[in-house]
Design a protein around this motif. Structure first.
Motif, PDB file in Angstrom:
ATOM      1  N   ARG A  49       2.755  -1.894   3.289  1.00 52.43           N
ATOM      2  CA  ARG A  49       2.021   0.047   2.886  1.00 52.43           C
ATOM      3  C   ARG A  49       3.126   0.594   2.143  1.00 52.43           C
ATOM      4  N   ARG A 108       2.022  -0.450  -1.692  1.00 52.75           N
ATOM      5  CA  ARG A 108       1.499  -0.086  -2.645  1.00 52.75           C
ATOM      6  C   ARG A 108       1.718   1.352  -2.515  1.00 52.75           C
ATOM      7  N   GLU A 109       2.281   1.691  -1.496  1.00 52.65           N
ATOM      8  CA  GLU A 109       1.872   3.104  -1.984  1.00 52.65           C
ATOM      9  C   GLU A 109       2.688   3.924  -2.977  1.00 52.65           C
ATOM     10  N   ALA A 145       0.533   2.193  -6.250  1.00 55.37           N
ATOM     11  CA  ALA A 145      -0.853   2.536  -6.427  1.00 55.37           C
ATOM     12  C   ALA A 145      -1.338   2.356  -7.722  1.00 55.37           C
ATOM     13  N   GLN A 200       0.939  -3.530  -9.188  1.00 53.95           N
ATOM     14  CA  GLN A 200       0.422  -4.668  -8.178  1.00 53.95           C
ATOM     15  C   GLN A 200       0.477  -6.043  -8.341  1.00 53.95           C
ATOM     16  N   ASP A 259       2.520  -8.047  -5.259  1.00 51.99           N
ATOM     17  CA  ASP A 259       2.052  -9.543  -5.089  1.00 51.99           C
ATOM     18  C   ASP A 259       3.463 -10.584  -5.082  1.00 51.99           C
ATOM     19  N   PRO A 267       0.449 -14.390  -1.370  1.00 52.76           N
ATOM     20  CA  PRO A 267      -0.414 -14.134  -0.633  1.00 52.76           C
ATOM     21  C   PRO A 267      -0.045 -14.223   0.885  1.00 52.76           C
ATOM     22  N   LYS A 274      -0.653 -11.655   2.945  1.00 49.61           N
ATOM     23  CA  LYS A 274      -1.968 -10.752   3.494  1.00 49.61           C
ATOM     24  C   LYS A 274      -2.683 -11.041   4.335  1.00 49.61           C
ATOM     25  N   ARG A 321      -2.284 -10.382   7.956  1.00 47.84           N
ATOM     26  CA  ARG A 321      -3.344  -9.138   8.616  1.00 47.84           C
ATOM     27  C   ARG A 321      -4.311  -9.447   8.872  1.00 47.84           C
ATOM     28  N   ALA A 354      -2.910   1.102  11.229  1.00 48.00           N
ATOM     29  CA  ALA A 354      -3.150   1.981  10.653  1.00 48.00           C
ATOM     30  C   ALA A 354      -2.653   3.274  11.322  1.00 48.00           C
ATOM     31  N   THR A 360       1.578   2.183  11.688  1.00 50.31           N
ATOM     32  CA  THR A 360       2.485   2.540  10.276  1.00 50.31           C
ATOM     33  C   THR A 360       2.071   4.050   9.737  1.00 50.31           C
ATOM     34  N   GLY A 361       0.970   4.448  10.204  1.00 51.54           N
ATOM     35  CA  GLY A 361       0.210   5.535   9.807  1.00 51.54           C
ATOM     36  C   GLY A 361       1.204   6.757   9.297  1.00 51.54           C
ATOM     37  N   GLN A 392      -9.532 -14.994   1.847  1.00 51.09           N
ATOM     38  CA  GLN A 392      -9.521 -13.401   2.516  1.00 51.09           C
ATOM     39  C   GLN A 392     -10.105 -13.344   4.157  1.00 51.09           C
ATOM     40  N   ASP A 427     -10.202   4.444   6.416  1.00 48.93           N
ATOM     41  CA  ASP A 427      -8.639   4.955   6.253  1.00 48.93           C
ATOM     42  C   ASP A 427      -8.153   4.529   4.597  1.00 48.93           C
ATOM     43  N   GLU A 446      -5.396   2.554   4.957  1.00 49.97           N
ATOM     44  CA  GLU A 446      -4.128   2.468   4.750  1.00 49.97           C
ATOM     45  C   GLU A 446      -5.512   0.631   4.481  1.00 49.97           C
ATOM     46  N   PHE A 482      -5.986  -2.099   1.427  1.00 52.92           N
ATOM     47  CA  PHE A 482      -6.144  -3.175   1.385  1.00 52.92           C
ATOM     48  C   PHE A 482      -6.991  -4.169   0.553  1.00 52.92           C
ATOM     49  N   GLU A 509      -7.101  -4.121  -3.431  1.00 51.70           N
ATOM     50  CA  GLU A 509      -6.271  -5.376  -4.017  1.00 51.70           C
ATOM     51  C   GLU A 509      -6.898  -6.498  -3.437  1.00 51.70           C
ATOM     52  N   GLU A 510      -7.302  -7.049  -2.289  1.00 50.57           N
ATOM     53  CA  GLU A 510      -7.498  -7.753  -2.225  1.00 50.57           C
ATOM     54  C   GLU A 510      -8.835  -8.096  -3.523  1.00 50.57           C
ATOM     55  N   ARG A 536      -7.473  -8.695  -6.433  1.00 54.92           N
ATOM     56  CA  ARG A 536      -6.747 -10.258  -6.648  1.00 54.92           C
ATOM     57  C   ARG A 536      -8.303 -11.300  -6.819  1.00 54.92           C
TER      58      ARG A 536
END
Lengths: 474, 207
Positions: free
Chosen positions: A44, A47-48, A51, A57, A61, A66, A69, A72, A80, A83-84, B142, B181, B183, B187, B190-191, B194
């Motif tokens: 996060r 990414r922030e 962004a 990006q 990576d 990979p 990701k 997740r 959310a 981490t939010g 993914q 949201d 988050e 995600f 980005e995916e 990609r």
């Protein structure tokens, strides 16, 4: 869930191995969860920070790779929230969450104990069964599979499953689940687990000594219309409405069943086969070869069922397509440019010779009023409109429900006050099958050829001046 | 509601994918990508609408989360192949409990673009780009269609398309209007990007 259900048949060694494996997986998952939370946080932040630009990006990576990701895999909600925290606004946004459930394997039919056969018809085999775990009684309908059929599973069965899975209405039979035979190395035995109802309307009508009371007819018809309205609202045509496909339980509830002919349609209607609906309930536009048709074909069947509820006899028992049309024209009058402007353009209408000249106007009228003398004016009005030759003039199911017939006395009887009937489905006796069946798939549509209907009213004529009956295929 | 929701993969299902095939995960990803491309090609050859083909992509992805990849698929001669195919039809339906419902995000993406007045961009251009992202996301190992609801996929596609065509997005958190949201959007954006890159690479190398 699937593995648990299966353990009944699995040997102990495999069970132990499975347990060990599951345990290991669980631990692994726990570990991953912790790791994932960390990674997500890192992700996060990455990414922030990045962004805005595409370059960022790439950096993300290479930093995370990979796998990060891919891991997740827990529900987004928790992460959310977790981490939010630091950057979440003071009022967290209120978002709708859409839950669609999960997917996974069918259960085994061994979860049910067979009680007795109910019927074995052209479309499969139905029996009454009890779910072992809950004691709940259900109907098991076995999909008829022809192993020689190189086209795969029967599309009618698949449509029935697809449509019933989407339906949830008190007047549509509920599909609880689909189960398969115990040997899953080859999927050859497929069963629909359906809500069990004690009766079908056809058997009740055949056995009852007295016809339904007017209030009872209204209750049944209203429930039928509610079910049909639900289907049509959801773009589903049933295409085989008839009394043997209407189930009734001992609490006076009617449910529409047997969706083997049903399908989704659009607007404008797609090109469809005219080979649908059991002959006695088939609308005239289908008999005349229409390939673009809509909900009105179901409403015609509803009209036929209405008539049958009143007399306990199927209303239009044609021996074949031509005879069916003859019986329709005898009851509803012959089509005219006035009563059905589009009928001349239907494929099978070209070869049709209808009575013409001075008496054709008189013959165009319907005799529904005289055939049902005990029906109120509103009732006869509704029946007449359902059996309108022109599909555009038939009421929709919603319009039918608003008809004054249902508001007039006698009012529809409360379902709970409905009489009960001795169940056939609950006993060893099988249902009789005397009505013709719905047309089979791939069957050739009847080409009516040139048919001379000019004499079909000889019966009516005779009362006035006599005349010969000359229906024939030319 | 059925147009807005899909059954999603459970964490267990996603996780067991790494353990229950004999094949290494990288190979599984390649098979997944190639098979989804083949499905798309079959759809084109059969002149099927993309809505049908995309549903097939999603169903196949679901199937491979229930049964190990390539565990039932090998065979040789045509007749045997056909027999295998028929058995697979039943097998796939069994694995998915005969639930073939798939809600695609494509119509939602169009609706969202309309609601956003196409962000001032050319309708065809931004619309096409958004649909391209959605179709490419089908190929992503993914399995975005199995982990996110259609509304989230649609918003991510709109976001990526807007960025690509240089359209100006609202400064507020507009995705929340569509119940996504930050988050999840981050995600997915980005995916999906990609997946688009990988597809472009694959097309260049002729995979």
């Amino acid at each position: 869930m699937a593995s648990k259900a299966k353990s009944r048949w699995a040997d102990d060694e495999a069970d132990a191995a499975l347990d060990a494996k599951l345990k290991k997986e669980k631990e692994e998952k726990k570990r991953l969860k912790a790791e994932k939370a960390r990674k997500l946080e890192a992700e996060r932040q990455a990414r922030e920070a990045a962004a805005a630009s595409a370059a960022a990006q790439q950096e993300g990576d290479s930093a995370n790779g990979p796998p990060a990701k891919r891991r997740r895999i827990s529900p987004e909600r928790e992460t959310a929230q977790a981490t939010g925290g630091p950057n979440a606004a003071s009022n967290p946004p209120k978002l709708l969450r859409f839950e669609g459930g999960a997917f996974g394997r069918c259960r085994s039919v061994e979860n049910y104990d067979k009680l007795n056969d109910i019927e074995e018809g052209a479309y499969g085999w139905v029996s009454r069964a009890k779910e072992t775990a809950t004691g709940k009684v259900v109907a098991l309908k076995r999909l008829k599979i022809d192993p020689k059929d190189r086209g795969g599973l029967p599309v009618t069965g698949l449509r029935e499953i697809q449509i019933l899975k989407d339906c949830a209405h008190r007047n549509v039979v509920r599909l609880q689940e689909v189960v398969v035979g115990d040997d899953t190395s080859k999927i050859e035995n497929i069963f629909l687990v359906l809500e069990f109802l004690e009766h079908d309307l056809k058997s009740i009508l055949e056995d009852m000594p007295e016809p339904f009371l007017a209030s009872e007819v209204k209750t049944l018809l209203q429930q039928l219309a509610l079910g049909v309205a639900y289907l049509h609202d959801n773009w589903i045509l049933h295409r085989d409405l008839k009394t043997s496909n209407l189930l009734l339980n001992n609490r006076g509830q009617l449910k529409i069943a047997d969706f083997g002919m049903a399908r989704y349609v659009g607007d404008p209607p797609p090109k469809l086969t005219q080979l649908v609906v059991t002959l006695w309930y088939r609308a005239p536009e289908l008999l005349l070869g229409a390939t673009r048709y809509g909900a009105a074909i179901d409403m015609w069947s509803v009209g036929c069922i209405f008539g049958e509820l009143l007399t306990r006899e199927p209303l239009l028992q044609g021996r074949n397509e031509v005879d069916e049309l003859t019986k329709i024209f005898e009851l509803c009058g012959i089509p005219t440019d006035e009563s059905w402007p589009a009928f001349r353009r239907l494929p099978n209408a070209r070869g049709l010779r209808l009575p013409s000249g001075s008496n054709s106007a008189a013959l165009a009228g319907s005799v529904i009023r005289t055939k049902f003398p005990l029906l109120t004016a509103a009732g006869a009005g509704l029946l007449g409109s359902l059996l309108a030759l022109d599909p555009d003039r038939r009421p929709t199911a919603r319009e039918m429900l608003a008809h004054e017939y249902f508001r007039q006395d006698p009012k529809p009887k409360q379902e709970a006050m409905f009489p009960t009937f001795p169940s056939k489905a609950g006993q060893e006796r099988r249902r009789r099958r005397e009505t013709p069946n719905a047309p089979a798939r791939g069957q050739q549509a009847a080409d009516l050829g040139a048919v001379d209907f000019s004499g079909i009213f000889s019966g009516r004529d005779r009362e006035e001046r006599g005349g010969g009956f000359s229906l024939r295929m030319v | 509601m059925s147009h807005m929701t899909n059954p999603l993969a459970t964490p267990d299902q996603l996780f067991q994918r790494r353990s229950f095939g004999a094949l290494p995960i990288e190979l599984q990803d390649i098979i997944f990508f190639a098979t989804q491309c083949l499905t798309q090609s079959a759809g084109v050859l059969l002149q099927l609408p993309q809505s049908v083909t995309a549903q097939a992509n999603v169903l196949l992805a679901r199937y491979w989360l229930v049964e190990p990849i390539m565990s039932h698929e090998f065979s040789s001669a045509y007749h045997a192949f056909h027999t295998r195919l028929l058995a697979l039809e039943a097998r796939i339906l069994y694995a998915l409990s005969f639930d073939t419902h798939v809600a695609l995000p494509h119509p939602l993406a169009v609706t969202y673009l309309q609601a956003l007045e196409f962000l001032g961009a050319k309708k065809e251009r931004i619309g096409k780009r958004a649909v391209a992202y959605l179709n490419t996301a089908l190929l992503s190992p993914q399995m975005l269609y199995l982990t996110s609801q259609p509304n989230a996929l649609a918003v991510a596609a709109v976001y990526n398309a807007a960025r690509d065509v240089g359209a100006k997005m609202p400064e507020c958190e507009w995705w929340e209007v569509f119940d996504v949201d930050r988050e999840e959007l981050g995600f997915l954006v980005e995916e999906a990007a990609r997946a688009m890159d990988e597809k472009m690479d694959a097309m260049e190398t002729g995979v």
